[in-house]
Design an enzyme around this catalytic site. Sequence first.
Site, PDB file in Angstrom:
ATOM      1  N   THR A  35      -9.241  12.631  -0.034  1.00 30.52           N
ATOM      2  CA  THR A  35     -10.416  13.412  -0.684  1.00 30.52           C
ATOM      3  C   THR A  35     -11.468  12.270  -1.253  1.00 30.52           C
ATOM      4  OG1 THR A  35      -9.252  12.917  -2.769  1.00 30.52           O
ATOM      5  CG2 THR A  35      -9.179  15.079  -1.851  1.00 30.52           C
ATOM      6  N   SER A  67       0.770 -18.794  -5.195  1.00 32.13           N
ATOM      7  CA  SER A  67       1.473 -17.333  -5.258  1.00 32.13           C
ATOM      8  C   SER A  67       2.963 -17.642  -5.411  1.00 32.13           C
ATOM      9  CB  SER A  67       1.227 -16.589  -3.899  1.00 32.13           C
ATOM     10  OG  SER A  67       1.759 -15.358  -3.922  1.00 32.13           O
ATOM     11  N   GLY A 121       1.815  -5.377  -0.494  1.00 31.44           N
ATOM     12  CA  GLY A 121       1.844  -4.864   0.851  1.00 31.44           C
ATOM     13  C   GLY A 121       2.511  -3.513   0.869  1.00 31.44           C
ATOM     14  N   LEU A 124       1.014   0.093  -2.806  1.00 33.52           N
ATOM     15  CA  LEU A 124       0.933   0.407  -4.627  1.00 33.52           C
ATOM     16  C   LEU A 124      -0.320  -0.287  -4.903  1.00 33.52           C
ATOM     17  CD1 LEU A 124       4.533   0.688  -5.567  1.00 33.52           C
ATOM     18  CD2 LEU A 124       2.915   2.580  -4.821  1.00 33.52           C
ATOM     19  N   SER A 125      -1.105  -0.854  -4.076  1.00 34.31           N
ATOM     20  CA  SER A 125      -2.271  -1.638  -4.427  1.00 34.31           C
ATOM     21  C   SER A 125      -1.965  -2.968  -5.151  1.00 34.31           C
ATOM     22  CB  SER A 125      -3.184  -0.769  -5.210  1.00 34.31           C
ATOM     23  OG  SER A 125      -4.480  -1.330  -4.815  1.00 34.31           O
ATOM     24  N   SER A 126      -1.059  -3.608  -4.381  1.00 34.29           N
ATOM     25  CA  SER A 126      -1.043  -5.060  -4.955  1.00 34.29           C
ATOM     26  C   SER A 126      -2.349  -5.896  -4.813  1.00 34.29           C
ATOM     27  CB  SER A 126       0.038  -5.894  -4.475  1.00 34.29           C
ATOM     28  OG  SER A 126      -0.314  -6.049  -3.116  1.00 34.29           O
ATOM     29  N   SER A 127      -3.131  -5.403  -3.870  1.00 32.28           N
ATOM     30  CA  SER A 127      -4.521  -6.152  -3.518  1.00 32.28           C
ATOM     31  C   SER A 127      -5.469  -5.991  -4.631  1.00 32.28           C
ATOM     32  CB  SER A 127      -4.776  -5.727  -2.231  1.00 32.28           C
ATOM     33  OG  SER A 127      -5.229  -4.226  -2.371  1.00 32.28           O
ATOM     34  N   ASP A 171      -8.647   2.522  -6.218  1.00 36.01           N
ATOM     35  CA  ASP A 171      -7.480   1.236  -6.645  1.00 36.01           C
ATOM     36  C   ASP A 171      -8.029   0.217  -7.784  1.00 36.01           C
ATOM     37  OD1 ASP A 171      -6.554   2.389  -4.478  1.00 36.01           O
ATOM     38  OD2 ASP A 171      -6.323   0.503  -3.184  1.00 36.01           O
TER      39      ASP A 171
END
Length: 386
Positions: A35, A67, A121, A124-127, A171
């Site tokens: 949407t 990281s 990845g 769940l929007s780790s980015s 996000d």
Amino acid sequence: MDPRTIRDAFAARFGRVSEIVARAPGRVNLIGEHTDYNDGFVLPIALAQSTYVAGARRDDSIARVFSANLDDERRWPLDDWTDDRQPRWTSYVAGVAALLARRGTQVRGFDLLIHSEVPVGGGLSSSAALEVAVALVLAGLAGERLAPVETVDLCRAAEHSYARVPCGLMDQYVSLLARAGTALLLDCRSRHYEHIALPLDGHVVLVANSGVHHELAAGEYARRQQQCQQAVAYFHALDPRVRALRDVTPELLDEHAPRMPSLAVARARHVVTENQRTLAAATALRRNDLEAVGRLLCASHRSLRDDYEVSCAEVDQLVAVLHGVDGVLGARLTGGGFGGCVVALARAEAVDQIEEEVRTGYKGGVDSQCRLIRTDAGPGAAIEFP
Ligand code: ADP
Ligand code: MG
């Protein structure tokens, strides 16, 4: 995670004390799928799982970033980051740093340590969690506090132009602006948002990763956008006020369906009804009616599967396994589709049974691991340690 853990990890890694620690959560969208690019509504929650970033200034103009998830340390001169010399994950950090500097924030050399509880990845929007946590740390190191919506736009721009992912609005919004115990109803046209209490008592949100990701996702995503545009063009010719499927009602669509290409009708029907379901889910939450939300999740899945055709056999099977367990109120595909995650609403006492049924009943990809994440609606990003 206790933010002190990341402060200690920073000290162990770099042999110095961090000046600031920030936390930014991942997210899952309860309802409102496909949407966003149709100017519609989404209803995500922030996960209880977050990305943590600890940072300290350096005396030179070097960016040094570790990281912990990837066990990878990289460094580059601040004004000389390029994506052919550095691995892709550094683009999220370099992008945020560059865009902060461009808006006038004093970004000097820094050491950062990143540790994420959000699967990297995994849909769940780790980015976004990474971008938002880095933005909070780098602004904090410069002694600045950006307005939340400016941070949202900056992080999104970094993802677009440095990581080259054309992500939507949701996000970064939810990672930054979520409040514990609420879902975020976001209007992707006006950007108006509202925190809606999520009265979970005795229930949980579950996210199950199907463990598959089909290659056709990117191409099909672009094709869905075109098909939506085709439907918009039809209605725009009738009424120039129609600018997006957001402006089309189910009644209008039904009236004109016989004269439209059938595929455009099916795609539009998903978007038009999904907007309604998203608003209905918000209304149901306001009434404390989780059963109704569960039914809307199921209807959303059918619509994504049959009208929008973005599901796949594995995800459908996972949803069916979940629906088969007593205590599951509803489950649906979440994210772009062709694999990825399923979100479910379930009674807390059913979680053990759900885990067992998924483990034994879900066939998935041959060597796929279907990880179940249990969450409630977590708080938005914050600086944890000054
Ligand atoms: P998602 O946002 O659904 O997790 P994306 O593909 O959008 O998936 O983003 C994942 C990418 O973000 C990773 O491939 C990596 O480049 C970067 N990333 C996210 N979290 C971390 C982390 N903790 N450490 C290093 N890179 C990360
Ligand atoms: Mg992402």
